[in-house]
Scaffold this motif. Structure first.
Motif, mmCIF file in Angstrom:
data_model
loop_
_atom_site.group_PDB
_atom_site.id
_atom_site.type_symbol
_atom_site.label_atom_id
_atom_site.label_comp_id
_atom_site.label_asym_id
_atom_site.label_seq_id
_atom_site.Cartn_x
_atom_site.Cartn_y
_atom_site.Cartn_z
ATOM 1 N N SER A 480 0.870 -1.175 0.000
ATOM 2 C CA SER A 480 0.000 0.000 0.000
ATOM 3 C C SER A 480 0.904 1.221 0.000
ATOM 4 C CB SER A 480 -0.949 0.064 1.206
ATOM 5 O OG SER A 480 -0.239 0.395 2.384
ATOM 6 N N GLU A 481 0.365 2.343 -0.416
ATOM 7 C CA GLU A 481 1.153 3.577 -0.401
ATOM 8 C C GLU A 481 1.522 3.962 1.028
ATOM 9 O OE1 GLU A 481 1.090 8.202 -2.024
ATOM 10 O OE2 GLU A 481 -0.610 6.873 -2.444
ATOM 11 N N GLY A 482 0.620 3.719 1.971
ATOM 12 C CA GLY A 482 0.916 4.065 3.355
ATOM 13 C C GLY A 482 2.045 3.259 3.949
ATOM 14 N N CYS A 483 2.349 2.104 3.372
ATOM 15 C CA CYS A 483 3.417 1.254 3.892
ATOM 16 C C CYS A 483 4.750 1.580 3.216
ATOM 17 C CB CYS A 483 3.064 -0.211 3.696
ATOM 18 S SG CYS A 483 4.309 -1.369 4.330
ATOM 19 N N CYS A 484 4.856 1.316 1.927
ATOM 20 C CA CYS A 484 6.132 1.468 1.219
ATOM 21 C C CYS A 484 6.109 2.534 0.133
ATOM 22 C CB CYS A 484 6.568 0.134 0.618
ATOM 23 S SG CYS A 484 7.072 -1.071 1.869
ATOM 24 N N GLY A 485 5.042 3.337 0.099
ATOM 25 C CA GLY A 485 5.067 4.497 -0.764
ATOM 26 C C GLY A 485 4.504 4.289 -2.149
ATOM 27 N N ALA A 486 4.666 5.318 -2.970
ATOM 28 C CA ALA A 486 4.157 5.321 -4.334
ATOM 29 C C ALA A 486 5.003 6.289 -5.153
ATOM 30 C CB ALA A 486 2.678 5.727 -4.368
ATOM 31 N N LEU A 487 4.806 6.242 -6.467
ATOM 32 C CA LEU A 487 5.522 7.126 -7.388
ATOM 33 C C LEU A 487 4.529 8.131 -7.966
ATOM 34 C CD1 LEU A 487 8.087 7.852 -9.032
ATOM 35 C CD2 LEU A 487 7.308 6.192 -10.746
ATOM 36 N N HIS A 488 4.762 9.411 -7.711
ATOM 37 C CA HIS A 488 3.898 10.489 -8.193
ATOM 38 C C HIS A 488 4.689 11.412 -9.104
ATOM 39 C CE1 HIS A 488 0.508 9.951 -5.226
ATOM 40 N NE2 HIS A 488 1.478 9.333 -4.571
ATOM 41 N N VAL A 489 3.995 12.016 -10.056
ATOM 42 C CA VAL A 489 4.590 13.031 -10.917
ATOM 43 C C VAL A 489 3.525 14.058 -11.262
ATOM 44 C CG1 VAL A 489 4.046 11.874 -13.105
ATOM 45 C CG2 VAL A 489 6.055 13.375 -12.962
ATOM 46 N N ASP A 496 4.495 24.224 -26.607
ATOM 47 C CA ASP A 496 4.535 23.075 -27.511
ATOM 48 C C ASP A 496 5.205 21.877 -26.873
ATOM 49 O OD1 ASP A 496 7.104 23.978 -27.412
ATOM 50 O OD2 ASP A 496 7.406 24.087 -29.583
ATOM 51 N N GLN A 497 5.309 21.890 -25.529
ATOM 52 C CA GLN A 497 5.910 20.767 -24.814
ATOM 53 C C GLN A 497 4.980 20.291 -23.696
ATOM 54 O OE1 GLN A 497 9.779 22.265 -23.501
ATOM 55 N NE2 GLN A 497 10.739 21.167 -25.203
ATOM 56 N N VAL A 498 5.141 19.016 -23.336
ATOM 57 C CA VAL A 498 4.513 18.450 -22.146
ATOM 58 C C VAL A 498 5.625 18.166 -21.146
ATOM 59 C CG1 VAL A 498 3.231 16.505 -21.182
ATOM 60 C CG2 VAL A 498 2.554 17.485 -23.388
ATOM 61 N N VAL A 499 5.422 18.589 -19.899
ATOM 62 C CA VAL A 499 6.462 18.501 -18.881
ATOM 63 C C VAL A 499 6.018 17.551 -17.769
ATOM 64 C CG1 VAL A 499 7.874 19.801 -17.240
ATOM 65 C CG2 VAL A 499 7.150 20.872 -19.391
ATOM 66 N N TRP A 500 6.914 16.630 -17.404
ATOM 67 C CA TRP A 500 6.740 15.778 -16.222
ATOM 68 C C TRP A 500 7.758 16.254 -15.193
ATOM 69 C CZ3 TRP A 500 5.517 9.906 -17.086
ATOM 70 C CH2 TRP A 500 4.403 9.782 -17.932
ATOM 71 N N GLU A 501 7.275 16.661 -14.027
ATOM 72 C CA GLU A 501 8.181 17.235 -13.032
ATOM 73 C C GLU A 501 7.624 16.995 -11.627
ATOM 74 O OE1 GLU A 501 8.263 21.425 -13.848
ATOM 75 O OE2 GLU A 501 6.109 21.683 -13.466
ATOM 76 N N ASP A 502 8.345 17.524 -10.635
ATOM 77 C CA ASP A 502 7.922 17.438 -9.233
ATOM 78 C C ASP A 502 7.636 15.995 -8.839
ATOM 79 O OD1 ASP A 502 7.270 18.215 -6.671
ATOM 80 O OD2 ASP A 502 5.207 18.756 -7.166
ATOM 81 N N TRP A 503 8.642 15.143 -9.054
ATOM 82 C CA TRP A 503 8.498 13.718 -8.732
ATOM 83 C C TRP A 503 8.459 13.516 -7.215
ATOM 84 C CZ3 TRP A 503 8.049 10.187 -12.676
ATOM 85 C CH2 TRP A 503 8.419 10.611 -13.952
ATOM 86 N N ARG A 504 7.685 12.538 -6.800
ATOM 87 C CA ARG A 504 7.652 12.146 -5.389
ATOM 88 C C ARG A 504 7.694 10.631 -5.298
ATOM 89 N NH1 ARG A 504 3.045 16.279 -2.881
ATOM 90 N NH2 ARG A 504 3.980 18.210 -3.706
ATOM 91 N N ARG A 505 8.587 10.139 -4.463
ATOM 92 C CA ARG A 505 8.737 8.695 -4.272
ATOM 93 C C ARG A 505 9.401 8.453 -2.924
ATOM 94 N NH1 ARG A 505 14.215 6.882 -7.401
ATOM 95 N NH2 ARG A 505 15.303 8.879 -7.292
#
Length: 657
Positions: A480-489, A496-505
């Motif tokens: 579960s996310e509460g136990c070992c976390g998750a990957l967020h972006v 003219d670009q799509v940006v993936w940023e502010d990662w959380r893990r």
């Protein structure tokens, strides 16, 4: 005049004696426990600590560092420091961390190594010996391997001993890990053979045990391959199809997304074993089981963790093409086109329905308690277990068989989204694999679970780049996310670009420091939008029941009143590993919900919709009509909530609490 005090026995000597007394030289279960009368730092021997004087973990870490700085010249001094400062066996992880951080100059290595050997060979307490093992992790030499292998049989010392051996001798580390971690009777003959080290017995037991998911997790598969010296064994038996099949199976389990995929990346010999398996694949019999194994390897090489191994230029692509040619041969394609023949033993999976065992992990969305339903897998009354396994695999091969061989080259730049449904008998999940410049993203940065399913990421439009930034959870830990976390972006459009940023893990396993920052990813917006639209329209991977579940969910999203009129709201809707031929509809029942005044403590119900062979669209439409006309609580079963609440509302609680 009193007699001189007798020094306490060394832990090494005590473990040697326990091993000699064991019938087969192996500890029972998960390692030896010292007898209570020989534990020099057992709770009974220590003064009790008032709660108000107990130190926090951070404070205790400082105490451990104080005891180790400076390192003493003799073991007795360290024993005394640990005793005076209250460092006990329960602090062994703090000891390992403190030793790992000690600054040691090259000139100190010989002196510190000598101290470590004295601590491991004569130390009489777990803290002192742990310090010695941690020092040998940094400075050990081959002559230390036998001592480490023996000390690791003591349950309290297994972790630091395996860590030290991993740096010196991977095979010895693997044998120790298996001896102290594998307690199931099905694997003990193999463990005994690996401990003895005899090649004929190892080969015989390696191909004999049942390599089902419940017996063979990713870590166990890697350790077996290391302990068996798999590349050497394959070289010694170049024309052995059973051994080759087992090597392929070990690779599949190491890379299985339902487990820790970093195990495959940790296995140093993985590229060599892949190459051997693929180049000798013609030795394997063209059965459904072997077809599924080779197809699983192809999916890994194409878009899974196998793509992340340290491959020589062009080697991975060559192996993938070779697998494509092999599986395109008529004898192999026939395995997925012939009708089921239960009278032909060659058609049946000799390992049984590994993916259907109710003891295995459910692998379901944590919002959906489907795996808790006490009813057994659907279809088992009409078919034998091997028939079910074969049928599931045949359907999967028909849908998936050419997908890994018809995708763009791995060198393609930008974003690629691949929906991968793995072997259903292996309980493999359905993943939305995200590839950036040809490399799968999630296994690189998040080791605790696979990317989410297409129903979560694509059907909900979460990967689309809109005018406002959107935070997206790409993957969640299996626990579960509460136990070992998750990957967020965060996904946003920038001109003219799509940006993936502010990662959380979460931080890396075993670390309390923040995870290293991930780079900002930028994609051409036109190409990005086209790729997301293509992936959203891809339905070729889905089987009928999965499509039925998707259409029911879509219908309830569009018409929530179908459930709210019955004081219910939509829950988890999909297919599960135990019943892949059924759509599982979960809903929450709360009296008063339809009037906007829901009571507390809802109940969860499960409605199972079996695939009846008609078109999925017709099945979903019929299910939605029934929801509109009949209270679903009358044809569903309670699958979550509490016994007390179920009884209050007049429903039978189906579980044994």
């Amino acid at each position: 005049m009193s007699a001189p005090a007798v020094p306490p026995p060394a832990l090494y000597d005590q473990v040697r004696r326990l091993r000699q007394e064991s019938p087969d030289g192996l500890p029972p279960g998960r390692g030896f426990d010292l007898p209570a009368d020989l534990r020099t730092d057992s709770p009974a021997d220590l003064p009790s600590e008032p709660p108000e004087t107990r130190l926090s973990r951070r404070e205790m870490a400082g105490v451990v560092r104080e005891a180790l700085n400076p390192l003493p010249e003799d073991p007795a001094t360290l024993h005394r420091r640990f005793a005076e400062l209250g460092v006990r066996g329960r602090h062994r992880n703090l000891i390992r961390s403190a030793v790992a951080a000690l600054p040691l100059s090259t000139d100190e290595h010989a002196t510190v190594r000598a101290l470590a050997r004295q601590l491991t060979r004569t130390g009489s307490t777990v803290p002192a010996v742990t310090a010695g093992l941690a020092l040998l992790t940094r400075l050990g030499e081959p002559e230390d391997v036998p001592y480490l292998s023996t000390l690791g049989l003591l349950r309290s010392l297994t972790g630091p001993a395996v860590q030290a051996l991993d740096a010196l001798d991977r095979r010895s580390a693997a044998v120790l890990w298996l001896v102290t971690s594998v307690s199931r009777g099905e694997l003990r003959p193999l463990v005994r053979a690996l401990g003895a080290g005899g090649d004929p017995a190892v080969r015989s037991e390696l191909v004999a045990f049942r390599a089902e998911p419940r017996f063979l997790g990713a870590t166990t598969a890697r350790r077996i391959a290391e302990a068996a010296r798999l590349p050497d064994l394959l070289a010694e038996h170049p024309a052995d199809p059973a051994l080759l099949a087992r090597a392929a199976r070990l690779l599949v389990r190491m890379g299985c997304a339902s487990d820790d995929t970093t195990e495959l990346l940790t296995y140093r010999e993985a590229p060599a074993v892949y190459e051997t398996v693929v180049t000798r694949a013609g030795l394997l019999p063209p059965t459904v089981e072997q077809h599924a194994t080779l197809l699983s390897l192809a999916l890994d090489l194409s878009s899974g963790p196998g793509a992340l191994l340290d491959w020589p230029s062009g080697c991975r692509e060559t192996l993938l093409a070779s697998l494509g040619r092999q599986l395109a041969e008529p004898s192999w394609t026939a395995t997925a086109t012939a009708d089921l023949d239960p009278e032909d033993p060659a058609d049946l999976d000799p390992e049984g329905p590994a993916g259907l065992d109710p003891e295995g992990p459910a692998g379901l969305d944590p919002e959906g308690p489907a795996g808790l339903d006490p009813e057994g897998p659907a279809g088992l009354d009409a078919e034998g277990p091997a028939d079910v396994a074969r049928r599931l695999r045949v359907g999967w091969i028909r849908r998936t068989g050419r997908r890994p061989f018809t995708r763009p080259a791995a060198s393609e730049r930008g974003l690629r989204v691949e929906i991968v449904a793995g072997d259903p008998v292996d309980r493999a999940p359905v993943e939305t694999r995200i590839l950036v410049d040809g490399r799968p993203l999630v296994p690189v940065v998040f080791a605790h679970g696979p990317a989410h399913s297409p129903e979560e990421l694509l059907d909900e439009g979460l990967l689309r780049a809109g005018p406002e930034p959107r935070r997206v959870r790409l993957a969640e830990a299996w626990c579960s996310e509460g136990c070992c976390g998750a990957l967020h972006v965060t996904i946003r459009r920038d001109g003219d670009q799509v940006v993936w940023e502010d990662w959380r893990r979460p931080p890396p396993p075993g670390s309390r420091a923040p995870a290293p920052e991930l780079p900002v990813l930028r994609f051409d917006a036109t190409g990005y939008d086209a790729e997301i639209a293509r992936a959203e329209a891809d339905r070729a991977w889905a089987w009928p029941a999965r499509t039925v579940a998707r259409l029911i969910k879509a219908g309830l999203v569009e018409r929530p009143e179908l459930l709210s009129r019955w004081d219910a709201r939509r829950g988890w809707i999909s297919t599960g590993h135990e019943e892949p031929d059924t759509a599982q509809v979960h809903f929450w029942y709360q009296p008063g919900l339809g009037e906007g005044r829901p009571e507390e403590d809802p109940l969860v119900f499960r409605w199972t919709v079996p695939d009846d062979g008609t078109p999925p669209e017709a099945q979903a439409a019929a299910a939605l009509r029934r929801l509109a006309e009949e209270d679903p609580k009358n044809y569903s079963r309670v699958s979550g909530g509490t016994r007390k609440r179920a009884e209050e509302l007049g429903y039978t609680w189906p579980f044994d609490d």
